[in-house]
Write an enzyme that holds these catalytic residues in place. Sequence first.
Site, PDB file in Angstrom:
ATOM      1  N   ALA A 161       0.826  -1.220   0.000  1.00 52.79           N
ATOM      2  CA  ALA A 161       0.000   0.000   0.000  1.00 52.79           C
ATOM      3  C   ALA A 161       0.856   1.263   0.000  1.00 52.79           C
ATOM      4  O   ALA A 161       2.082   1.198   0.090  1.00 52.79           O
ATOM      5  CB  ALA A 161      -0.927  -0.025   1.207  1.00 52.79           C
ATOM      6  N   HIS A 162       0.185   2.392  -0.073  1.00 50.12           N
ATOM      7  CA  HIS A 162       0.901   3.668  -0.176  1.00 50.12           C
ATOM      8  C   HIS A 162       1.763   3.941   1.058  1.00 50.12           C
ATOM      9  O   HIS A 162       1.372   3.684   2.175  1.00 50.12           O
ATOM     10  CB  HIS A 162      -0.028   4.836  -0.464  1.00 50.12           C
ATOM     11  CG  HIS A 162      -1.222   4.983   0.414  1.00 50.12           C
ATOM     12  ND1 HIS A 162      -2.132   5.992   0.225  1.00 50.12           N
ATOM     13  CD2 HIS A 162      -1.682   4.261   1.454  1.00 50.12           C
ATOM     14  CE1 HIS A 162      -3.081   5.882   1.128  1.00 50.12           C
ATOM     15  NE2 HIS A 162      -2.846   4.852   1.874  1.00 50.12           N
TER      16      HIS A 162
END
Lengths: 357, 357, 357
Positions: free
Chosen positions: B242-243
């Site tokens: 994920a980011h």
Amino acid sequence: MISKQYRLDELAKQVQGEPVGQSDLKLKRLASLENASSDDIAFVNADKFLDLARSSKAGALIVTEQLRAQLQDVHQNFIVVANPYLAFAILTHTFERKHEQRGIESSAYIHPSAMISDSAYIGHFVCIGENCVVGDDTVILSHTKVDDGVEIGKQCFIDSHVTLTGECTLADRVRIHANTVIGGEGFGFAPYQGKWNRIAQLGSVRIGNDVRIGSNCSVDRGALDDTVIEDGVIIDNLVQIAHNVKVGANTAMAAKCGVAGSTVIGKNCVFAGAVGVVGHINIADNVTVTGMSMVTKSISEAGSYSSGTPMLETAQWKRAAIRFKQLADVPLTQFAKKLDHIQAQIESLESTFKLRK
Amino acid sequence: MISKQYRLDELAKQVQGEPVGQSDLKLKRLASLENASSDDIAFVNADKFLDLARSSKAGALIVTEQLRAQLQDVHQNFIVVANPYLAFAILTHTFERKHEQRGIESSAYIHPSAMISDSAYIGHFVCIGENCVVGDDTVILSHTKVDDGVEIGKQCFIDSHVTLTGECTLADRVRIHANTVIGGEGFGFAPYQGKWNRIAQLGSVRIGNDVRIGSNCSVDRGALDDTVIEDGVIIDNLVQIAHNVKVGANTAMAAKCGVAGSTVIGKNCVFAGAVGVVGHINIADNVTVTGMSMVTKSISEAGSYSSGTPMLETAQWKRAAIRFKQLADVPLTQFAKKLDHIQAQIESLESTFKLRK
Amino acid sequence: MISKQYRLDELAKQVQGEPVGQSDLKLKRLASLENASSDDIAFVNADKFLDLARSSKAGALIVTEQLRAQLQDVHQNFIVVANPYLAFAILTHTFERKHEQRGIESSAYIHPSAMISDSAYIGHFVCIGENCVVGDDTVILSHTKVDDGVEIGKQCFIDSHVTLTGECTLADRVRIHANTVIGGEGFGFAPYQGKWNRIAQLGSVRIGNDVRIGSNCSVDRGALDDTVIEDGVIIDNLVQIAHNVKVGANTAMAAKCGVAGSTVIGKNCVFAGAVGVVGHINIADNVTVTGMSMVTKSISEAGSYSSGTPMLETAQWKRAAIRFKQLADVPLTQFAKKLDHIQAQIESLESTFKLRK
């Protein structure tokens, strides 16, 4: 898109059923009981759907004789069969919109050495490499990559954005759905002096007849020998099959399963969704694994296997989870023994006591 | 496809090993002990493979001196090395079919501002956007999308249908397998008045040297700062990063792992398959997590961590699962205390009783 | 790529905030407090970030009035708002690099019957089939496949390598990220005589307004009726939505979730990462499910639900896991009763004993 129409007796013939009512009734769609209209045919599979069937607006119903008897007061048109669900399954193919086109789209790139059957269809922007083979009546949709040395049998269906690489071979009637990768490099690395040294993967993937693989799956090529998916295997979406795995004939895997390297799975197994299987183990034929279970060791007996914990309200789950932790240091089986021992001591005390009265 | 042949002494030299037997023996394939034929070379990694090695039809074997001594009665040709597995790993690169082509296929679209090295290969239907950079000897296979502003280093390998976007940068010798997405938008939404308000993601992804990412992975761009994959990280298929995650150097992640936003993972960690890691935590260097575990909080000490329950037959599992539920309301640790207390009471009763005799 | 600059008062206006300090300060980037430079604006969302804010080199800060008061000794330039996080979310759209191009790239293939808005953008190697519709201001990036009969609304964003098939329909402002498949065939097979008989899927997928679906997702078409994703749903990467699932409005699903066939999920639910949901169940509105939980039955009450076990050191986990197995045969709830019973017996013994003194 004009949809075809079929007569009731024509459909009945396809499923070896008996048409009842208006034989020449025209039917446009196969629909659910809830959403069927008078142009549609629906199926009734069990008594529990009788209420739904009664209120359905379907023009005709696929039923057993027993169900027909219970529905003939409100419905007129039927196809009577022994197994309505199977009849439904068969008729989905009649109503399916099929890919009729044949030939090669001009935007496709085909290496001169590739052998493409005249009855195959190759879609827009498909790329087919050196020495590839594509069999009769196989349909390959847009943007698919068929890398050098890949061989595809007859009557296969390969959806868009599929990557077939690693010199994999597909037998006949194989269906691969969109954005799946077959023959990608296996995850093999030799740790040495604190680094991961890549092991180039030299094996391939062999896929049997009538195999079905969903979208966004990864089936890796073997390290030296091949990864093998036997005849009739069905695999749902987002499934990982690692290098050198062997999946036995007619085994079914629901979405999000993952099988680690070199594991051998038997025939006729059923894995529910998101099951994980460790590497280098053997699983017998006819094994069922329930959803999200982790298979951590070989299974030698047919049967059903599970892991995980049941769903609870989070507050309750937190208490149970803390207790799970405590279990590490609680001699659970000793409790039972200790309780029995104490009980015996008490009874002994009581009887001695009574004797003295 | 004509495969090359290699002499035994030539292969021995590549792995700094000693050829024993017929030095000029021609070998066509690196194979497993089971499937090797007389044209093939195989490796023996431990005593437990001796039986397999004895019955192998391999033309030559990669062994230690100690293993050779035990096999010389049935085999004649060897490469003797200290570490046969490492020698095997090295030789896979010799036998690997490499992409030799250079240049840009005419069907590729390259934005005029992109800078592509003359020694790179750009496959069919590849699309390379504004201001992109592709380094020397990098191979980009068909249909890959290199979006505006993406920079790729030297000697990288990017398989088909990869999407490189979000202005990500790849250093040298990076390998990205088919259908993976690097730099897709992070999952960032501000809840406001009952709706999810999208937070456009402005950070990027930075991928270090020698990183390997499998097929069908998603590595999202950061919200403001970058998502970072450090040098030497290896990632298997179907993994979610994920980011703003940071993965430390040489960490390995097996298939189907997922790491939620802003988590920082140390160096030299090993995550087995389908491990999930929550967001906004820190994991120390040298942490191992076993398969399908859920990492719910920071880990500050190197070591091995686990969650989940063992696989059982479903009938047995159901009973255990019900008991897990009951644990929420069972004062487990009090049991032990209570038992001890009761035991003491009984002993006191017994001794008083005896005194009165 | 030259990035635009914005004046402090201009940005303040966009978020209905009050500019404080140098109104005409030029700002180039929205950045994190840690990495901001004097050209950047950053946001402070809570007191816990005050230290970070004090040491930040940001040229301006988005703050509440209360935070500004605590920061004005070290910072001069602010935008004062009620909700800095929401202001940040809004400004990400200002600083986002947008796709400005309109029209159809010459390398795209568009079927003559497709209706493409003049204000849409169709990227390189996109393939759009028969009778498709693409609405105003919709952007479709390279290599995407829009199969026959697919309809896409206005202001949608479809990233590269997306496969839209199964005659799915997308409403307005839908965002689909790279390599996702919408409308792939559902996993439906009728077992008959030891084989899996494919049920062709005749339903479709209907996606509402403002839906966001991440990369590498699979959303299957329905068997007869449609799979439905209602307005405002947000879905992260690598998520599986099986045939005939219905996801209620504004529900959020984190990465790696999977929902099996025909399950109906309510509105405003939040599923954390890797949650699995079995088929044919109903989940109420406003249900939260924690990470990696397995939802095995219908949930009729809003609330938070969980399954799984907490993470432990592997050695401790192994002991707990063995005890979990033992639980199958340990009458846990009887223990408590038995203990109480024994306690009562002892007390009775003691009191009798005392009476006899």
